[in-house]
Design a protein around this motif. Structure first.
Motif, PDB file in Angstrom:
ATOM      1  N   LYS A   1      -4.628 -49.126 -17.742  1.00  0.00           N
ATOM      2  CA  LYS A   1      -5.716 -48.598 -18.572  1.00  0.00           C
ATOM      3  C   LYS A   1      -7.015 -49.384 -18.379  1.00  0.00           C
ATOM      4  CE  LYS A   1      -7.017 -47.777 -23.403  1.00  0.00           C
ATOM      5  NZ  LYS A   1      -6.561 -47.777 -24.813  1.00  0.00           N
ATOM      6  N   ALA A   2      -6.923 -50.714 -18.422  1.00  0.00           N
ATOM      7  CA  ALA A   2      -8.127 -51.536 -18.304  1.00  0.00           C
ATOM      8  C   ALA A   2      -8.812 -51.317 -16.961  1.00  0.00           C
ATOM      9  CB  ALA A   2      -7.776 -53.004 -18.493  1.00  0.00           C
ATOM     10  N   GLU A   3      -8.016 -51.213 -15.895  1.00  0.00           N
ATOM     11  CA  GLU A   3      -8.585 -51.017 -14.558  1.00  0.00           C
ATOM     12  C   GLU A   3      -9.247 -49.650 -14.445  1.00  0.00           C
ATOM     13  OE1 GLU A   3      -7.236 -51.137  -9.831  1.00  0.00           O
ATOM     14  OE2 GLU A   3      -5.716 -51.196 -11.419  1.00  0.00           O
ATOM     15  N   TRP A   4      -8.600 -48.631 -15.008  1.00  0.00           N
ATOM     16  CA  TRP A   4      -9.152 -47.273 -14.931  1.00  0.00           C
ATOM     17  C   TRP A   4     -10.426 -47.135 -15.779  1.00  0.00           C
ATOM     18  CZ3 TRP A   4      -3.619 -44.843 -15.331  1.00  0.00           C
ATOM     19  CH2 TRP A   4      -3.072 -44.737 -14.047  1.00  0.00           C
ATOM     20  N   ILE A   5     -10.421 -47.778 -16.953  1.00  0.00           N
ATOM     21  CA  ILE A   5     -11.632 -47.734 -17.784  1.00  0.00           C
ATOM     22  C   ILE A   5     -12.789 -48.405 -17.058  1.00  0.00           C
ATOM     23  CG2 ILE A   5     -12.712 -48.712 -19.861  1.00  0.00           C
ATOM     24  CD1 ILE A   5     -10.177 -48.058 -21.397  1.00  0.00           C
ATOM     25  N   ASN A   6     -12.502 -49.528 -16.385  1.00  0.00           N
ATOM     26  CA  ASN A   6     -13.543 -50.205 -15.614  1.00  0.00           C
ATOM     27  C   ASN A   6     -14.065 -49.305 -14.497  1.00  0.00           C
ATOM     28  OD1 ASN A   6     -15.121 -52.619 -15.091  1.00  0.00           O
ATOM     29  ND2 ASN A   6     -13.916 -52.831 -13.226  1.00  0.00           N
ATOM     30  N   LEU A   7     -13.153 -48.562 -13.869  1.00  0.00           N
ATOM     31  CA  LEU A   7     -13.543 -47.619 -12.826  1.00  0.00           C
ATOM     32  C   LEU A   7     -14.429 -46.511 -13.395  1.00  0.00           C
ATOM     33  CD1 LEU A   7     -13.284 -46.424  -9.947  1.00  0.00           C
ATOM     34  CD2 LEU A   7     -11.184 -45.278 -10.729  1.00  0.00           C
ATOM     35  N   ILE A   8     -14.048 -45.993 -14.559  1.00  0.00           N
ATOM     36  CA  ILE A   8     -14.825 -44.925 -15.213  1.00  0.00           C
ATOM     37  C   ILE A   8     -16.240 -45.412 -15.534  1.00  0.00           C
ATOM     38  CG2 ILE A   8     -15.036 -43.571 -17.350  1.00  0.00           C
ATOM     39  CD1 ILE A   8     -11.937 -43.393 -17.343  1.00  0.00           C
ATOM     40  N   VAL A   9     -16.342 -46.633 -16.050  1.00  0.00           N
ATOM     41  CA  VAL A   9     -17.647 -47.196 -16.397  1.00  0.00           C
ATOM     42  C   VAL A   9     -18.534 -47.277 -15.159  1.00  0.00           C
ATOM     43  CG1 VAL A   9     -18.851 -49.281 -17.157  1.00  0.00           C
ATOM     44  CG2 VAL A   9     -16.850 -48.470 -18.421  1.00  0.00           C
ATOM     45  N   HIS A  10     -17.979 -47.738 -14.047  1.00  0.00           N
ATOM     46  CA  HIS A  10     -18.765 -47.854 -12.828  1.00  0.00           C
ATOM     47  C   HIS A  10     -19.154 -46.485 -12.282  1.00  0.00           C
ATOM     48  CE1 HIS A  10     -17.660 -52.092 -12.865  1.00  0.00           C
ATOM     49  NE2 HIS A  10     -18.592 -52.277 -11.943  1.00  0.00           N
ATOM     50  N   MET A  11     -18.281 -45.497 -12.397  1.00  0.00           N
ATOM     51  CA  MET A  11     -18.613 -44.149 -11.937  1.00  0.00           C
ATOM     52  C   MET A  11     -19.766 -43.574 -12.764  1.00  0.00           C
ATOM     53  SD  MET A  11     -14.791 -42.602 -11.232  1.00  0.00           S
ATOM     54  CE  MET A  11     -15.347 -41.029 -10.544  1.00  0.00           C
ATOM     55  N   GLU A  12     -19.716 -43.785 -14.085  1.00  0.00           N
ATOM     56  CA  GLU A  12     -20.766 -43.245 -14.954  1.00  0.00           C
ATOM     57  C   GLU A  12     -22.097 -43.968 -14.736  1.00  0.00           C
ATOM     58  OE1 GLU A  12     -20.573 -40.590 -16.305  1.00  0.00           O
ATOM     59  OE2 GLU A  12     -18.709 -40.218 -17.365  1.00  0.00           O
ATOM     60  N   LYS A  13     -22.041 -45.258 -14.427  1.00  0.00           N
ATOM     61  CA  LYS A  13     -23.275 -46.014 -14.197  1.00  0.00           C
ATOM     62  C   LYS A  13     -24.018 -45.530 -12.963  1.00  0.00           C
ATOM     63  CE  LYS A  13     -23.324 -50.468 -14.666  1.00  0.00           C
ATOM     64  NZ  LYS A  13     -22.919 -51.893 -14.533  1.00  0.00           N
TER      65      LYS A  13
END
Length: 647
Positions: A370-382
């Motif tokens: 979960k933590a890794e995927w959330i970090n990925l989502i944040v970078h995609m949205e940025k």
């Protein structure tokens, strides 16, 4: 959201409490105010510095003529005008006050005559100030209308043209960040459009081939071509402008109870006083001198100074009280009438809700990642301009820096490659391939009116995020208070029915009107007025303008568009709904205080009249009781400066 400092002419009066306001619009200018100041100077010079009786009385007369200039002129001119127009005798309090001042002077009490006229004229100016009409022009609203369009010519090139020259069938090009020029349909390309100025919908709406777009809405990051489907004067936005203008022109003043009673009251006094003087010698055995004296005392006793002060100080105090707490009223009548409302209609977005999407739920198939995927989502949205990016970025924090190449594929969402896997962040495409758990969560969230975004890894769903424009913290308490007062609540929204009902269920609102376009909002308010009674509308968008005008009292949320604020009768700053509850409580207390003042002032009039007939009243005692009652009424009204105890 596009805004402007729009104003408009809005004489939206629905009745006042005890009031001096006339049935006519006056434009006194500065002369009466200057003369009133001169009259005050004459009065205080005579009262404090002059010992010679002739000079003193002369100054009192000058005070009456200057300070009471507009009272005397309006008393005589309006009585004549109203009587001719209505074909029946319609005197007003102004003429009674003029006669009372003249009567006091006639029996040698020039100071009393001057004081009476100063009190009445001063109260009149105070009310005119408090009820000052906001001269708002609708022309500024028109500035929100797009003025230029990129017309596609026969050779494929674009040319900037005036929107008014567009014809149905013309093809236009709309670039990222453009204001969409007019209503039409998309011929190619796709984008996300901010339609909040038209529908009130807080979520930017995805637009694809053949989807309808509205003039004045804001294009997102996509480029598209469109075909014009409506003449510029027939667009949804133009209809909003037209309806606001029409509603303004149809508004008329409603006479207050006291205003309706005023001609009757004055007529009765004008009949009784001369009859009293004529009959007193034979009925009471008085001399003519005593009868005239008692007649003048009667005229002074019956003059409605306390009655005139029953509402103005109280209303001004209530308005001041609310202003200190972030509620601005544009007239005392709106505050007075708030206590009588039977229904309240709320715009959803930005009024009952925060006005922007927030992350409400998350689900990941593997909690260890979960933590890794959330970090990925944040970078995609940025790395994108996705409409929901801000909400997601606000909800989650970045943990590790990632080097990603993110692409925004219209209709699919954000895509990237990470650790050799293909990731996509966007809408759920194939629901049948989802696990039973994921399907249940997706259906449940959709029923709650939430927007669901999914993260897929090599076309397999690995995570879900639910977003929603959530109710603001104060909304539930305000709705509960209104229910306790027997006031019906309705939510009006341009959102889908499922979204509207989800918010309404959480807030326990009585009814929901969803999928509502601006031109229909005012119709809903009109229906509420017919079926339920006096109705308040609370809104913040341009799309709320017709409804705000149609409502008996229109409240604009302070963070909303300028046109909503300018059209409304009251403004709640900082979008704090608890202030509406407080305003209603102040209005109820105002109604109580005003009626206390009315009954007390009339009791004093009756008491003075009876004592005068019994011969127990002289000028000095009459002045003391009369002006004392006026002072008590004013002080009672000033209690509204104190905070009202909230329930």
């Amino acid at each position: 959201m596009t805004t402007t400092n729009a104003t408009h002419s809005h004489t939206h009066e629905h009745g006042k409490g005890c009031s001096h306001n006339h049935s006519h619009e006056h434009s006194h200018g500065n002369l009466p105010i200057v003369l009133y100041g001169v009259g005050l100077v004459f009065y205080f010079i005579a009262l404090l510095f002059i010992q010679n009786e002739f000079i003193e009385n002369s100054l009192y007369v000058l005070a009456i003529l200057t300070a009471g200039y507009h009272v005397i002129v309006e008393g005589i001119s309006e009585t004549i005008t109203d009587t001719i127009n209505q074909k029946k005798f319609l005197p007003n309090v102004h003429i009674l006050m003029t006669l009372a001042a003249a009567g006091a002077s006639a029996i040698g009490d020039f100071d009393e005559g001057a004081l009476l006229i100063l009190i009445f004229a001063g109260a009149h100016f105070l009310e005119e100030y408090a009820e000052g009409k906001s001269k708002r022009e609708i022309t500024k609203l028109l500035k929100l209308n797009p003025t230029e369009a990129r017309l596609i010519q026969s050779d494929g090139q674009t040319k900037l043209v005036d929107v008014s020259t567009l014809k149905i069938g013309d093809e236009l090009k709309v670039l990222p960040g453009d204001q969409i020029p007019t209503d039409g349909i998309i011929l190619s390309g796709g984008t996300a459009v901010d339609e909040s100025s038209i529908t009130g919908e807080s979520m930017p709406k995805e637009k694809q081939l053949m989807d309808e777009v509205f003039g004045s809405t804001m294009n997102g990051t996509g480029t598209f071509t469109m075909r014009v489907t409506k003449d510029s004067k027939d667009t949804v936005f133009s209809k909003i402008v037209e309806m606001v203008s029409q509603a303004q022109s149809n508004m008329s003043k409603t006479a207050t109870k006291i205003k309706q009673l005023e001609p009757i009251y004055v007529t009765v006094v004008l009949i009784i006083v001369p009859l009293f003087i004529l009959l007193a010698p034979s009925v009471f055995g008085w001399s003519w001198q005593v009868s005239i004296y008692r007649g003048m005392v009667l005229l002074i006793s019956a003059s409605p100074c306390a009655l005139a002060a029953s509402a103005v100080p109280a209303t001004l105090s209530g308005i001041s009280n609310l202003a200190k707490r972030g509620v601005l009223f544009k007239g005392g009548s709106y505050l007075s009438n708030l206590a009588t409302i039977k229904a309240v209609a709320f715009d959803k977005t930005g009024t009952l809700t925060e006005g922007k999407p927030s992350v409400t739920d998350t689900y990941f198939v593997d909690e260890t990642q979960k933590a890794e995927w959330i970090n990925l989502i944040v970078h995609m949205e940025k790395e994108s301009n996705h409409p929901l990016a801000n909400a997601i970025l606000e909800a989650f924090d970045q943990t590790d820096d990632l080097e990603l190449a993110v692409t925004n594929e219209i209709g699919k969402g954000l895509v990237t490659v990470y650790k050799g896997a293909h990731y996509r962040l966007g809408k759920i495409e194939n629901t049948e391939a989802l696990s039973e758990t994921v399907q249940e969560k997706n259906i449940a969230w959709m029923k709650e009116g939430k927007t669901v975004v999914c993260l897929t890894k090599d076309n397999e769903l690995v995570g879900m995020i639910a977003l929603m424009d959530v109710p603001n913290q104060a909304a539930a308490g305000v709705i509960e208070y209104l229910r306790s007062q027997g006031i019906q609540t309705t939510m009006i929204t341009g959102d889908a029915k499922v979204t509207g009902e989800a918010v309404a269920k959480r807030l326990q609102i009585d009814s929901v009107k969803a999928n509502v376009l601006p031109e229909n909002k005012s119709m809903i308010i009109s229906d509420l007025q017919k079926t339920t009674g006096p109705t308040v509308m609370l809104g913040d968008g341009i799309n709320d303008a017709p409804a705000l005008v149609q409502a008996d009292i229109g409240f604009a949320m302070g963070d909303g568009t300028d046109i909503a604020i300018d059209i409304a009768d009251a403004v709640i700053m900082k979008n704090d709904l608890t202030k509406f509850k407080y305003a209603h409580q102040v209005s109820k207390k105002l109604a109580t205080v005003v009626w206390q003042n009315i009954f007390f002032s009339m009791f004093i009039v009756v008491l003075l009249v009876v004592l005068n007939i019994l011969g127990k009243m002289d000028i000095g005692l009459g002045v003391l009781a009369h002006e004392g009652s006026t002072l008590l009424v004013i002080l009672n009204g000033l209690r509204l400066l104190l905070p009202v105890r909230e329930r």
